[in-house]
Motif scaffolding. Structure first.
Motif, mmCIF file in Angstrom:
data_model
loop_
_atom_site.group_PDB
_atom_site.id
_atom_site.type_symbol
_atom_site.label_atom_id
_atom_site.label_comp_id
_atom_site.label_asym_id
_atom_site.label_seq_id
_atom_site.Cartn_x
_atom_site.Cartn_y
_atom_site.Cartn_z
ATOM 1 N N GLU A 105 0.851 -1.203 0.000
ATOM 2 C CA GLU A 105 0.000 0.000 0.000
ATOM 3 C C GLU A 105 0.882 1.247 0.000
ATOM 4 O O GLU A 105 0.617 2.214 -0.721
ATOM 5 C CB GLU A 105 -0.909 -0.007 1.243
ATOM 6 C CG GLU A 105 -1.844 1.180 1.291
ATOM 7 C CD GLU A 105 -2.753 1.186 2.521
ATOM 8 O OE1 GLU A 105 -2.548 0.358 3.435
ATOM 9 O OE2 GLU A 105 -3.666 2.039 2.548
ATOM 10 N N ARG A 108 2.173 1.854 -3.567
ATOM 11 C CA ARG A 108 1.174 2.441 -4.471
ATOM 12 C C ARG A 108 0.897 3.907 -4.117
ATOM 13 O O ARG A 108 0.776 4.764 -5.001
ATOM 14 C CB ARG A 108 -0.131 1.629 -4.413
ATOM 15 C CG ARG A 108 -0.040 0.231 -5.030
ATOM 16 C CD ARG A 108 0.075 0.281 -6.530
ATOM 17 N NE ARG A 108 0.240 -1.032 -7.137
ATOM 18 C CZ ARG A 108 0.845 -1.250 -8.306
ATOM 19 N NH1 ARG A 108 1.364 -0.238 -8.977
ATOM 20 N NH2 ARG A 108 0.947 -2.447 -8.817
ATOM 21 N N LYS A 109 0.818 4.212 -2.812
ATOM 22 C CA LYS A 109 0.523 5.594 -2.365
ATOM 23 C C LYS A 109 1.675 6.531 -2.725
ATOM 24 O O LYS A 109 1.463 7.677 -3.105
ATOM 25 C CB LYS A 109 0.279 5.612 -0.848
ATOM 26 C CG LYS A 109 -1.054 4.997 -0.440
ATOM 27 C CD LYS A 109 -1.797 5.940 0.529
ATOM 28 C CE LYS A 109 -3.237 5.542 0.711
ATOM 29 N NZ LYS A 109 -3.447 4.713 1.918
ATOM 30 N N LEU A 110 2.895 6.008 -2.584
ATOM 31 C CA LEU A 110 4.075 6.830 -2.899
ATOM 32 C C LEU A 110 4.069 7.206 -4.383
ATOM 33 O O LEU A 110 4.311 8.371 -4.745
ATOM 34 C CB LEU A 110 5.349 6.043 -2.558
ATOM 35 C CG LEU A 110 6.652 6.825 -2.675
ATOM 36 C CD1 LEU A 110 6.888 7.670 -1.414
ATOM 37 C CD2 LEU A 110 7.849 5.894 -2.875
ATOM 38 N N GLU A 112 1.535 7.454 -6.314
ATOM 39 C CA GLU A 112 0.445 8.408 -6.578
ATOM 40 C C GLU A 112 0.813 9.807 -6.073
ATOM 41 O O GLU A 112 0.642 10.797 -6.772
ATOM 42 C CB GLU A 112 -0.855 7.910 -5.924
ATOM 43 C CG GLU A 112 -1.507 6.827 -6.763
ATOM 44 C CD GLU A 112 -2.357 5.847 -5.970
ATOM 45 O OE1 GLU A 112 -2.802 6.181 -4.846
ATOM 46 O OE2 GLU A 112 -2.566 4.715 -6.478
ATOM 47 N N LYS A 113 1.371 9.863 -4.861
ATOM 48 C CA LYS A 113 1.714 11.159 -4.263
ATOM 49 C C LYS A 113 2.691 11.933 -5.142
ATOM 50 O O LYS A 113 2.603 13.149 -5.264
ATOM 51 C CB LYS A 113 2.330 10.915 -2.874
ATOM 52 C CG LYS A 113 2.756 12.171 -2.149
ATOM 53 C CD LYS A 113 3.141 11.891 -0.707
ATOM 54 C CE LYS A 113 3.754 13.112 -0.060
ATOM 55 N NZ LYS A 113 4.341 12.801 1.254
ATOM 56 N N TYR A 114 3.648 11.208 -5.771
ATOM 57 C CA TYR A 114 4.670 11.881 -6.574
ATOM 58 C C TYR A 114 4.354 11.834 -8.070
ATOM 59 O O TYR A 114 5.196 12.185 -8.897
ATOM 60 C CB TYR A 114 6.052 11.285 -6.266
ATOM 61 C CG TYR A 114 6.499 11.694 -4.868
ATOM 62 C CD1 TYR A 114 7.208 12.880 -4.656
ATOM 63 C CD2 TYR A 114 6.154 10.929 -3.761
ATOM 64 C CE1 TYR A 114 7.584 13.273 -3.375
ATOM 65 C CE2 TYR A 114 6.525 11.312 -2.476
ATOM 66 C CZ TYR A 114 7.234 12.477 -2.294
ATOM 67 O OH TYR A 114 7.607 12.887 -1.033
ATOM 68 N N GLY A 115 3.145 11.394 -8.418
ATOM 69 C CA GLY A 115 2.707 11.395 -9.821
ATOM 70 C C GLY A 115 3.613 10.574 -10.726
ATOM 71 O O GLY A 115 3.914 10.983 -11.859
ATOM 72 N N LYS A 123 -6.635 0.212 -4.568
ATOM 73 C CA LYS A 123 -7.120 0.775 -3.309
ATOM 74 C C LYS A 123 -6.956 -0.277 -2.216
ATOM 75 O O LYS A 123 -7.113 -1.473 -2.480
ATOM 76 C CB LYS A 123 -8.611 1.120 -3.434
ATOM 77 C CG LYS A 123 -8.927 2.604 -3.294
ATOM 78 C CD LYS A 123 -10.414 2.799 -3.517
ATOM 79 C CE LYS A 123 -10.963 4.156 -3.363
ATOM 80 N NZ LYS A 123 -10.258 5.344 -3.290
ATOM 81 N N ALA A 263 11.460 9.744 -4.918
ATOM 82 C CA ALA A 263 10.318 9.945 -4.011
ATOM 83 C C ALA A 263 10.675 9.447 -2.610
ATOM 84 O O ALA A 263 10.371 10.117 -1.609
ATOM 85 C CB ALA A 263 9.095 9.201 -4.546
ATOM 86 N N SER A 266 12.751 12.030 -0.944
ATOM 87 C CA SER A 266 11.954 13.169 -0.474
ATOM 88 C C SER A 266 11.231 12.844 0.824
ATOM 89 O O SER A 266 10.899 13.737 1.595
ATOM 90 C CB SER A 266 10.907 13.566 -1.508
ATOM 91 O OG SER A 266 11.520 13.826 -2.729
ATOM 92 N N GLU A 267 10.968 11.557 1.041
ATOM 93 C CA GLU A 267 10.285 11.131 2.270
ATOM 94 C C GLU A 267 11.289 10.840 3.391
ATOM 95 O O GLU A 267 10.917 10.291 4.431
ATOM 96 C CB GLU A 267 9.461 9.864 2.003
ATOM 97 C CG GLU A 267 8.354 10.048 0.977
ATOM 98 C CD GLU A 267 7.133 10.784 1.537
ATOM 99 O OE1 GLU A 267 6.682 10.437 2.640
ATOM 100 O OE2 GLU A 267 6.648 11.719 0.869
#
Ligand code: AMP
Ligand code: GLY
Length: 441
Positions: A105, A108-110, A112-115, A123, A263, A266-267
């Motif tokens: 998860e 996938r979220k990472l 999406e967050k960074y396009g 989901k 990404a 950046s985190e």
């Protein structure tokens, strides 16, 4: 230099061989006695690889300067972090950076967050009713995944493992209720169609340095039938691409991996070590299926024998954050790797069967032998429930590499199963046709 390799599979045998080529003093921690690693290690510690305290104690006692972790579970347990605290260089990601593999998860979220391109519809849910609605929205054309690690056995795919919406919902419910993969939560993804490929890259926290692409064969039986396994074999081509893949596809996959590393940075999760992208080459280009925080197994066996650069130096540079492309060079040859697995593997494997391995014969045939999960007792080799050993053939063309691989495998006697179709012309042509069809060529 004292180098520790953690893990006792065929991937780790390949890593250990690459370390040995550079005259390091090799130490190993492994939970099974891998005869290949035992033979080349200066010293080894037969122990659970996720027992962080004991592994760190062993590393300190032996004045280890560089550690390389093969499997994902010790990373998840924080082995890199613990070794770093003792000021040991580690060419594998920390627990936080390895979450790119250990938490699907999060991955996938990472993205999406960074396009980041190469994503697919997905989901995660803890509530089965909401999960059901999402499955219905995707018409049941879904893949159901536990969020955490399941040793490659937790993923179920529409059409392969279930055929109806009810089937999908029922497995999603199982994952939530039983906490499969360590969490009472499920990831639902759209099912994408194409040809899978692996792109592995060295990473020093900033830049990735991609290796030749590889195609693994996850299905147990010839013609890609039967259950999913840890991988039955794999091949690579001298061009660095695969026969069904363009240079643009490769570049796109490398860009996606680089953006994931950016990404993570950046985190505040600097990624050092080998990063592995599992891609599906679709009609619309490469899509990410999963990201692993380590070498692939079998893919490491295709690539490490081709490495001309000094693997110990590359690993040190990954760990210290200053890798450059001048350190990395590959022999331009094709490879085919096939696993021999115990009869019944993937369903009801026959454990404790004796296999005879004529090491000299394999060598003479030009094949390279890597031992996996076997046990050695009184100089004899016995199967476990997992894959037994692999042979790699290397030559200019895939066809010739395949023949060398098969010639090597003929020197193994016992109750083992091999997917002989891997690397054969007909298998590869099928893949090329599949992509041509998807691209409308
Ligand atoms: P994984 O353990 O995530 O590598 O998944 C095991 C296998 O399931 C992959 O190698 C794919 O063949 C298949 N798979 C996983 N996710 C998807 C997806 N979103 N679409 C199609 N196939 C998938
Ligand atoms: N070849 C699949 C894996 O290493 O996860």
């Amino acid at each position: 230099m004292n180098v520790l390799v953690v893990g006792g599979g065929a991937r780790e045998h390949a890593i250990c061989s690459a370390v040995k080529r550079n005259e390091a003093r090799l130490y190993s921690v492994m939970k099974n006695l891998n005869p290949g690693i035992k033979k080349i290690a200066y010293d080894f510690f037969l122990h659970n690889e996720t027992d962080i305290e004991k592994v760190v104690e062993y590393a300190s006692k032996n004045k280890i300067e560089l550690a390389i972790i093969g499997p994902e579970s010790p990373e998840e347990a924080g082995l890199t972090n613990a070794l770093q605290k003792k000021e040991i260089m580690v060419a594998s990601p920390t627990k936080e950076a390895a979450e790119i593999e250990t938490n699907k998860e999060f991955m996938r979220k990472l993205m999406e967050k960074y396009g980041i391109r190469g994503g697919i519809k997905n989901k995660a849910f803890s509530n089965i009713q909401h999960a059901k609605e999402f499955i219905e929205m995707l018409d049941g054309n879904v893949v159901i995944k536990p969020i955490g690690l399941t040793g490659g056995k937790g993923v179920r795919v529409a059409g392969d493992h279930f055929d109806t919406i009810e089937g999908a919902v029922s497995y999603a419910e199982d994952i939530i209720n039983k906490g499969i993969g360590g969490r009472h939560r499920v990831l639902i993804e759209e099912k994408v169609v194409g040809e899978e490929f692996t792109l592995q890259a060295f990473c020093d926290g900033n830049s990735i340095y991609p290796m030749p692409a590889v195609q693994d064969h996850k299905r147990l039986l010839p013609g890609d039938m039967g259950p999913n396994t840890g991988g039955m074999g794999s091949y690579s081509h001298k061009s660095g691409l695969l026969p069904f893949m363009s240079a643009d596809d490769y570049e796109e996959a490398a860009t996606i991996l680089q953006k994931i590393v950016d990404a993570l940075k950046s985190e505040g999760r600097i990624y050092k070590g080998v990063i592995y992208g599992q891609f599906m080459l679709t009609g619309e280009g490469p899509k990410i299926i999963e990201v692993n925080a380590r070498f692939g197994d079998p893919e490491a066996m295709n690539i490490l024998p081709l490495l001309k650069g000094n693997f110990v130096e590359i690993s040190m540079k990954m760990a210290s954050g200053n890798l450059r492309s001048k350190y990395i060079d590959f022999i331009n040859k094709s490879t085919v790797c096939k696993y021999a697995v115990p009869e019944g593997y993937g369903i009801n494997p026959k454990e404790g069967e004796k296999i005879e391995v004529d090491e000299e014969g394999i060598k003479k045939s030009g094949g390279i032998l890597f031992y996996a999960s076997v046990n050695e007792k009184d100089g004899k080799i016995y199967t476990t429930k997992s894959r037994s050993l692999a042979v790699v053939g290397i030559s200019d063309e895939i066809e010739d590499a395949e023949k060398i691989c098969e010639a090597g495998l003929r020197h193994i006697k016992g109750n083992v199963f091999i997917r002989h179709d891997i690397g054969k012309k007909e298998t590869i042509e099928k893949r090329i046709k599949h992509i041509e069809m998807l691209r409308g060529i």
